[in-house]
Write an enzyme that holds these catalytic residues in place. Sequence first.
Site, PDB file in Angstrom:
ATOM      1  N   SER A 180       0.774  22.876  10.405  1.00 25.47           N
ATOM      2  CA  SER A 180       1.657  23.191   9.338  1.00 25.47           C
ATOM      3  C   SER A 180       1.252  24.623   8.856  1.00 25.47           C
ATOM      4  O   SER A 180       1.877  25.366   8.392  1.00 25.47           O
ATOM      5  CB  SER A 180       1.761  22.228   8.213  1.00 25.47           C
ATOM      6  N   HIS A 208       7.032  19.961  11.482  1.00 21.76           N
ATOM      7  CA  HIS A 208       7.559  21.300  11.593  1.00 21.76           C
ATOM      8  C   HIS A 208       8.259  21.668  12.984  1.00 21.76           C
ATOM      9  O   HIS A 208       8.240  22.717  13.323  1.00 21.76           O
ATOM     10  CB  HIS A 208       6.487  22.249  11.389  1.00 21.76           C
ATOM     11  N   LYS A 240      12.549  19.729   5.786  1.00 23.09           N
ATOM     12  CA  LYS A 240      12.326  21.114   6.455  1.00 23.09           C
ATOM     13  C   LYS A 240      13.310  21.826   7.163  1.00 23.09           C
ATOM     14  O   LYS A 240      14.387  22.281   6.346  1.00 23.09           O
ATOM     15  CB  LYS A 240      10.830  21.111   7.042  1.00 23.09           C
TER      16      LYS A 240
END
Length: 396
Positions: A180, A208, A240
């Site tokens: 990350s 991610h 995200k």
Amino acid sequence: MQNLDHALSAELNQRQLDHLYRKRNSHDGPQRPQLKINGQTLLAFCSNDYLGLANHPALIRAAQNACVDYGLGSGASHLVAGHTGVHHELEEALAKLTQRPRALLFSSGYMANMGVLSSLLDRQDAVYQDRLNHASLLDGGLLSAAKFQRYRHQDLSDLQRQLDKTQARRHLVATDAVFSMDGDTALLKPLSQLCHAQQAWLMIDDAHGFGVLGRDGGGSALAQGLTTDDCPIYMATLGKALGSYGAFVAGSDVLIETLIQFSRNYIYTTALPPAIAAASLAAVNLLQHEVWRQQHLNHLIRLFKQQAEHLKLPLMPSDTAIQPLLIGSSEVALRLSESLKEMGFLVTAIRPPTVPKNTARLRITLSAAHTENHLQQLLAALSKLQHQGLLAVVDD
Ligand SMILES: *Cc1c(COP(=O)(O)O)cnc(C)c1O
């Protein structure tokens, strides 16, 4: 409460002196590249909204409609009366997208990681984690009471040494699939082979990678050709790239049933609001119907890397939307972030303990909501900071 304030103030003051003090930027309006902060509009390069879905009309409409059908709050935990048809439909869509037998929603990624590790492992077991794993994986490992070992970043021989020596009942290896704060991707195939040879279970946190990597954004396991056998525990978040909120774990029927029965972080918390689940479902559909978002993001990543290399900016080895510039000193990183702010850009300085000592960085993240022109503006500002001697020019 004088004693409490007195004791706490000393720590706060030290944090200030170490240039590690955190301040929140409050903004008004939706998540998008232009954020209005204290009356100033900044061009932001620090959101995890990688596909620009957080403010997508289809997500907003899905949430609005679900509010009409289901009301706002879920009212209870999943096992009591909070599990709705839309939660269920989302779980099925996530299982299908990740090509896994089943998926289970959690209220957040933090809870999913805590919930998986603490329900699968106890003090007879051992957990092995990459040193740069996200805090929620580390905390889940600690909560589980399993023997806790961290291996050097992406160093499989270090991991192998630790696995060779173990006496534990169960062995679980956990890694971020995309790190990350660094943006590099874990080499999952050799990792899964090592786990297989050592009879360790592999868990990946794809916060991610999900939505941006793999076919239709199905994630890092698909992108690197890992089946459910190769990597039995897949975890990803919806806050995200999906532009929504929440998280899920995908794997075998037995894994999911085990989590439903034993995961305290699943059982003892209120289910996500149905409207949020509906928005996530709309986002999953968009992954397949607005493929240009992944394509545009990839184009921006390549363009940024190319031009940043040309400028000799202190890039880190990343091919993802996370493109940090390694600075080192927290004080310098903070000063650069402030200079960028004065020039109209929001780029946060990431400092210890989020990253190891002396590796403070400017964490630049790119999004499909950015244009090429946005990138050129940022690069011009970074180049200016180099000319002013504030930002390093790295020689290769
Ligand atoms: C953001 C993040 C999480 C936590 O997810 P939330 O849904 O925000 O709680 C977990 N793991 C990684 C790698 C993350 O980046």
